[in-house]
Write a protein that holds these residues in place. Sequence first.
Motif, PDB file in Angstrom:
ATOM      1  N   THR A   4       0.839  -1.194   0.000  1.00 54.18           N
ATOM      2  CA  THR A   4       0.000   0.000   0.000  1.00 54.18           C
ATOM      3  C   THR A   4       0.873   1.242   0.000  1.00 54.18           C
ATOM      4  O   THR A   4       2.040   1.210   0.408  1.00 54.18           O
ATOM      5  N   GLU A   5       0.274   2.332  -0.428  1.00 55.10           N
ATOM      6  CA  GLU A   5       0.953   3.630  -0.432  1.00 55.10           C
ATOM      7  C   GLU A   5       0.108   4.596   0.395  1.00 55.10           C
ATOM      8  O   GLU A   5      -1.068   4.823   0.089  1.00 55.10           O
ATOM      9  N   GLU A   6       0.692   5.134   1.443  1.00 58.70           N
ATOM     10  CA  GLU A   6       0.012   6.123   2.262  1.00 58.70           C
ATOM     11  C   GLU A   6       0.467   7.517   1.859  1.00 58.70           C
ATOM     12  O   GLU A   6       1.630   7.739   1.559  1.00 58.70           O
ATOM     13  N   ARG A   7      -0.464   8.451   1.846  1.00 59.69           N
ATOM     14  CA  ARG A   7      -0.106   9.850   1.617  1.00 59.69           C
ATOM     15  C   ARG A   7      -1.161  10.740   2.248  1.00 59.69           C
ATOM     16  O   ARG A   7      -2.291  10.323   2.474  1.00 59.69           O
ATOM     17  N   PHE A   8      -0.763  11.969   2.519  1.00 56.27           N
ATOM     18  CA  PHE A   8      -1.693  12.976   2.991  1.00 56.27           C
ATOM     19  C   PHE A   8      -2.043  13.901   1.841  1.00 56.27           C
ATOM     20  O   PHE A   8      -1.184  14.249   1.017  1.00 56.27           O
ATOM     21  N   VAL A   9      -3.307  14.302   1.780  1.00 53.79           N
ATOM     22  CA  VAL A   9      -3.760  15.270   0.791  1.00 53.79           C
ATOM     23  C   VAL A   9      -4.488  16.387   1.545  1.00 53.79           C
ATOM     24  O   VAL A   9      -4.867  16.231   2.702  1.00 53.79           O
ATOM     25  N   TRP A  10      -4.663  17.490   0.858  1.00 56.29           N
ATOM     26  CA  TRP A  10      -5.284  18.656   1.491  1.00 56.29           C
ATOM     27  C   TRP A  10      -6.626  18.958   0.853  1.00 56.29           C
ATOM     28  O   TRP A  10      -6.762  18.981  -0.375  1.00 56.29           O
ATOM     29  N   SER A  11      -7.618  19.203   1.709  1.00 57.58           N
ATOM     30  CA  SER A  11      -8.932  19.681   1.284  1.00 57.58           C
ATOM     31  C   SER A  11      -9.105  21.057   1.929  1.00 57.58           C
ATOM     32  O   SER A  11      -9.585  21.172   3.051  1.00 57.58           O
ATOM     33  N   GLY A  12      -8.670  22.093   1.231  1.00 53.04           N
ATOM     34  CA  GLY A  12      -8.587  23.401   1.865  1.00 53.04           C
ATOM     35  C   GLY A  12      -7.617  23.321   3.027  1.00 53.04           C
ATOM     36  O   GLY A  12      -6.495  22.825   2.877  1.00 53.04           O
ATOM     37  N   PRO A  13      -8.030  23.748   4.230  1.00 50.99           N
ATOM     38  CA  PRO A  13      -7.123  23.689   5.384  1.00 50.99           C
ATOM     39  C   PRO A  13      -7.092  22.330   6.073  1.00 50.99           C
ATOM     40  O   PRO A  13      -6.353  22.146   7.044  1.00 50.99           O
ATOM     41  N   VAL A  14      -7.877  21.374   5.582  1.00 47.96           N
ATOM     42  CA  VAL A  14      -7.996  20.069   6.244  1.00 47.96           C
ATOM     43  C   VAL A  14      -7.055  19.060   5.592  1.00 47.96           C
ATOM     44  O   VAL A  14      -7.072  18.873   4.366  1.00 47.96           O
ATOM     45  N   ARG A  15      -6.225  18.431   6.419  1.00 53.27           N
ATOM     46  CA  ARG A  15      -5.312  17.399   5.934  1.00 53.27           C
ATOM     47  C   ARG A  15      -5.958  16.043   6.126  1.00 53.27           C
ATOM     48  O   ARG A  15      -6.469  15.728   7.209  1.00 53.27           O
ATOM     49  N   LEU A  16      -5.949  15.218   5.068  1.00 51.43           N
ATOM     50  CA  LEU A  16      -6.618  13.922   5.077  1.00 51.43           C
ATOM     51  C   LEU A  16      -5.609  12.803   4.841  1.00 51.43           C
ATOM     52  O   LEU A  16      -4.828  12.841   3.872  1.00 51.43           O
ATOM     53  N   TRP A  17      -5.652  11.793   5.701  1.00 52.27           N
ATOM     54  CA  TRP A  17      -4.839  10.589   5.485  1.00 52.27           C
ATOM     55  C   TRP A  17      -5.506   9.711   4.438  1.00 52.27           C
ATOM     56  O   TRP A  17      -6.729   9.506   4.472  1.00 52.27           O
ATOM     57  N   THR A  18      -4.709   9.205   3.495  1.00 46.23           N
ATOM     58  CA  THR A  18      -5.233   8.298   2.479  1.00 46.23           C
ATOM     59  C   THR A  18      -4.287   7.113   2.319  1.00 46.23           C
ATOM     60  O   THR A  18      -3.101   7.179   2.643  1.00 46.23           O
ATOM     61  N   GLU A  19      -4.836   6.034   1.798  1.00 44.02           N
ATOM     62  CA  GLU A  19      -4.045   4.835   1.503  1.00 44.02           C
ATOM     63  C   GLU A  19      -4.544   4.238   0.193  1.00 44.02           C
ATOM     64  O   GLU A  19      -5.753   4.067  -0.003  1.00 44.02           O
ATOM     65  N   ARG A  20      -3.608   3.949  -0.696  1.00 44.06           N
ATOM     66  CA  ARG A  20      -3.969   3.316  -1.965  1.00 44.06           C
ATOM     67  C   ARG A  20      -3.367   1.918  -2.007  1.00 44.06           C
ATOM     68  O   ARG A  20      -2.211   1.702  -1.676  1.00 44.06           O
ATOM     69  N   ALA A  21      -4.168   0.949  -2.442  1.00 44.64           N
ATOM     70  CA  ALA A  21      -3.721  -0.428  -2.644  1.00 44.64           C
ATOM     71  C   ALA A  21      -4.023  -0.823  -4.079  1.00 44.64           C
ATOM     72  O   ALA A  21      -5.038  -0.413  -4.653  1.00 44.64           O
ATOM     73  N   GLY A  22      -3.142  -1.616  -4.680  1.00 44.90           N
ATOM     74  CA  GLY A  22      -3.362  -2.068  -6.047  1.00 44.90           C
ATOM     75  C   GLY A  22      -2.578  -1.254  -7.057  1.00 44.90           C
ATOM     76  O   GLY A  22      -1.833  -0.328  -6.720  1.00 44.90           O
TER      77      GLY A  22
END
Length: 282
Positions: A4-22
């Motif tokens: 898996t690949e984890e990364r943080f992305v931004w939604s305006g001022p909000v930071r979101l944890w994400t994980e991609r598999a595949g």
Amino acid sequence: MLETEERFVWSGPVRLWTERAGDPADPAVLLIAGASAQGVLWPDALVERLVRRGVQVIRFDHRDTGLSSVVDFDARPYAIADFGADCLAVLDGHGLAAAHLAGGSMGGMVAQWLAVHEPGRVLSLTLIGSSPMGYGPDWTGEPLPPPSAALQAHFALGLPPGVESDVALFRAFTGPGLPFDEPAARAMLELAWSRAADPAAAANHQRAGRTFAPDRLASLSSITAPTTVVHGELDPMFPLGHGEALAAAIPGARLQVVPKMGHVLCSPGLPEEIADRVADGL
């Protein structure tokens, strides 16, 4: 184990944890969790099954859950539209113009919102244990059944927050029809508690869910994305009438009733079965 690949992305001022598999070259499925739920509450077995079915899978922590930003709700209140904007930020952060959406419970309402208001970003919908996005104080349709008496009795216990309370809640959400895989549920919930920046912040989702606006009351008849409604026969939170109303409101939607299933995926073999239903609807 999947890579898996984890990364943080931004939604305006909000930071979101994400994980991609595949494989990033494969079609994408975005998993949208329910109220107060972290992305890791989508079972690993479901993610692994979807990847084996030939898609990449992205799961993420909603704002106010897990490793994502904690928001001062009183100063900056948010609603379903903001959850939708977060989903778009996740897609943008992974370079995706559009994705197949699979939403559970409140996550299904967010997916509906996106299909109505951002149809170009939605390839298909799978709505799992959900309800029409406008259902609430301003609902204008036929009355829908309330949570089961057993679940209401559980809520009335007022158990203190913690892993044990959540295990009891997930047992109640599983309902009487299928066996409850307590060891798997406990491991998943212990992981969620261990990575929550502020466990109490997730309660803001209940406040957000009560925030109604005209965008939630838009007609579901405008949805053009191919839609599958997957609903548990014995869902104690949103009884089957919710799934039936949802499927009736979306043109061409297919209703798949899962025998004896409740509101969560904590029964042996159920995550894989639901993954297959998601994959079959792509």
